[in-house]
Design a protein around this motif. Structure first.
Motif, PDB file in Angstrom:
ATOM      1  N   THR A  58      24.651  18.499  57.730  1.00 22.87           N
ATOM      2  CA  THR A  58      23.505  19.204  58.305  1.00 22.87           C
ATOM      3  C   THR A  58      22.206  18.820  57.609  1.00 22.87           C
ATOM      4  O   THR A  58      21.188  18.557  58.257  1.00 22.87           O
ATOM      5  N   LYS A 113      18.934  16.566  59.314  1.00 23.39           N
ATOM      6  CA  LYS A 113      17.539  17.008  59.310  1.00 23.39           C
ATOM      7  C   LYS A 113      16.646  15.979  58.625  1.00 23.39           C
ATOM      8  O   LYS A 113      15.515  15.735  59.067  1.00 23.39           O
ATOM      9  N   GLN A 132      18.754  20.693  64.885  1.00 20.78           N
ATOM     10  CA  GLN A 132      20.188  21.008  64.847  1.00 20.78           C
ATOM     11  C   GLN A 132      20.469  22.452  65.218  1.00 20.78           C
ATOM     12  O   GLN A 132      19.636  23.333  65.005  1.00 20.78           O
ATOM     13  N   ILE A 161      21.903  26.031  54.867  1.00 26.31           N
ATOM     14  CA  ILE A 161      21.675  25.406  56.175  1.00 26.31           C
ATOM     15  C   ILE A 161      20.537  26.016  56.980  1.00 26.31           C
ATOM     16  O   ILE A 161      20.007  25.367  57.880  1.00 26.31           O
ATOM     17  N   THR A 200      18.088  24.216  60.196  1.00 28.19           N
ATOM     18  CA  THR A 200      18.751  24.493  61.467  1.00 28.19           C
ATOM     19  C   THR A 200      17.803  25.230  62.400  1.00 28.19           C
ATOM     20  O   THR A 200      17.114  26.156  61.972  1.00 28.19           O
ATOM     21  N   CYS A 209      14.893  29.783  61.579  1.00 26.17           N
ATOM     22  CA  CYS A 209      16.133  29.622  62.342  1.00 26.17           C
ATOM     23  C   CYS A 209      16.416  30.856  63.210  1.00 26.17           C
ATOM     24  O   CYS A 209      16.471  31.986  62.709  1.00 26.17           O
TER      25      CYS A 209
END
Length: 356
Positions: A98, A102, A108, A125, A129, A176
């Motif tokens: 992950t 990025k 993602q 993450i 994300t 996120c």
């Protein structure tokens, strides 16, 4: 219902340069890819569309995947969603993958059951994300255990992991988006609003409520005859849970199309804009036709992505697909349905289009 995320629609019209190349008959690389890091899963949901893949204990090779992610980003890929035939967080290097993706410029997302999305994982993450959507298909521990075919304690674990993720996001100022999704099944219809209230109260951004769609290859057929004639009033019930920071999203448009069962297009035109990578590294034109060699373009362990995408096998598959394939046999409300409606209109415009 309000849907600021465009979940019940599509977003291809935000990529006019790619669509323009396609209209001119030029090669275009996918904008979006779904990747299955793990072939196995720690749940055995009663509705699992990909149960025919048999939950194979296989995982994408981290070194090769990272190399291909960098290559694909350079070719024009903009986003990846980790989901697929297994639970993505069963891959031991998911955090490493992950963070690398990025770093090469990819947006993602995850679709996950969140049982393994511990606070430690979230800490590593959430900053890289765009969104995480958690599949949670019941509103009580007992129903959750029955539908997901797992321990009842997993229901509380999911809520706890998500509450921790919300706290981590707030503490660090991350952007996120965190949400849940529930399939509208007969046995859990009366639990939808309660789940929406739980999602709201722990600080999630949305709960998506979507209809079931039978995969033609699925072993399970328990819900193949499900009807959605009993959703009257559900939108109003869910709207009562809405706040400025929380959206319940009943996929009304999708439900209407499910009832109509008609497609206003004669060919599937969406394949150039997305692709699917299974846990064995195979690249497919469509996830509905996994294990159908006509839709298999190649394997990232044997070729670069460019070689696969521009290769003879894909060219042959696309020619056959556009000339011969009848989308009426496809899964109702497939991922490309809204995109196909849009593209079919562009490729087959009505009269008088200059009178805007």
């Amino acid at each position: 219902m309000a849907d600021s995320y465009g979940i019940d629609s599509h977003k291809l019209h935000y990529h006019p340069e790619c669509v323009s190349r396609w209209l001119k008959g030029e090669n275009t690389y996918p904008i979006y890819m779904e990747i299955s890091p793990s072939g196995t899963c720690n749940h055995r949901c009663t509705f699992c569309a990909l149960d025919f893949m048999e939950y194979q204990k296989r995982y994408l090779d981290t070194v090769i995947l990272k190399a291909r992610l960098g290559e694909m980003a350079g070719l024009g890929l903009k986003s990846v969603m980790y989901a697929g035939e297994g639970e993505p967080f069963l891959h031991k290097d998911m955090v490493e993958i992950t963070r690398h993706a990025k770093s090469v410029g990819l947006d993602q997302a995850f679709t996950t059951n969140a049982t393994l999305m511990t606070p430690k994982i979230s800490e590593q993450i959430l900053d890289v994300t765009s969104w995480i959507k958690v599949s949670c298909n019941a509103g009580t521990p007992e129903s959750y255990a029955a539908v997901h075919r797992t321990k009842a304690s997993h229901f509380g674990r999911v809520l706890s992991n998500l509450e921790a993720a919300v706290a981590i996001r707030k503490k660090n100022g991350y952007s996120c988006t965190l949400g849940m999704q529930i399939l509208l099944l007969p046995e859990t219809r009366d639990e939808v609003v309660g789940l929406a209230e739980m999602a709201r109260d722990i600080g999630l951004d949305y709960l998506v409520v979507k209809p079931y769609s039978q995969h033609p290859k699925s072993n399970t057929d328990e819900y193949q005859d499900v009807e959605y004639t009993n959703v009257d009033g559900l939108a109003e019930e869910l709207d009562a849970v809405r706040t400025e920071s929380f959206q319940p999203i009943l996929r009304v448009n999708t439900i209407k199309k499910w009832q109509e069962k008609d497609r206003p297009y004669e060919r599937c035109l969406g394949l150039p804009f997305w692709s699917y990578m299974d846990a064995g590294g195979n690249i497919w034109g469509c996830s509905m036709f996994l294990e159908d060699d006509r839709f298999k373009y190649g394997n990232i362990h044997e070729q670069t992505f460019q070689e696969i995408w521009e290769g003879e096998k894909r060219a042959k598959a696309m020619k056959w697909f556009l000339e011969s394939f009848d989308p009426s046999v496809c899964r109702i409300n497939c991922r490309m349905d809204e995109i196909n409606r849009y593209l079919w209109g562009l490729a087959n415009p009505p009269a008088h289009v200059n009178f805007i």
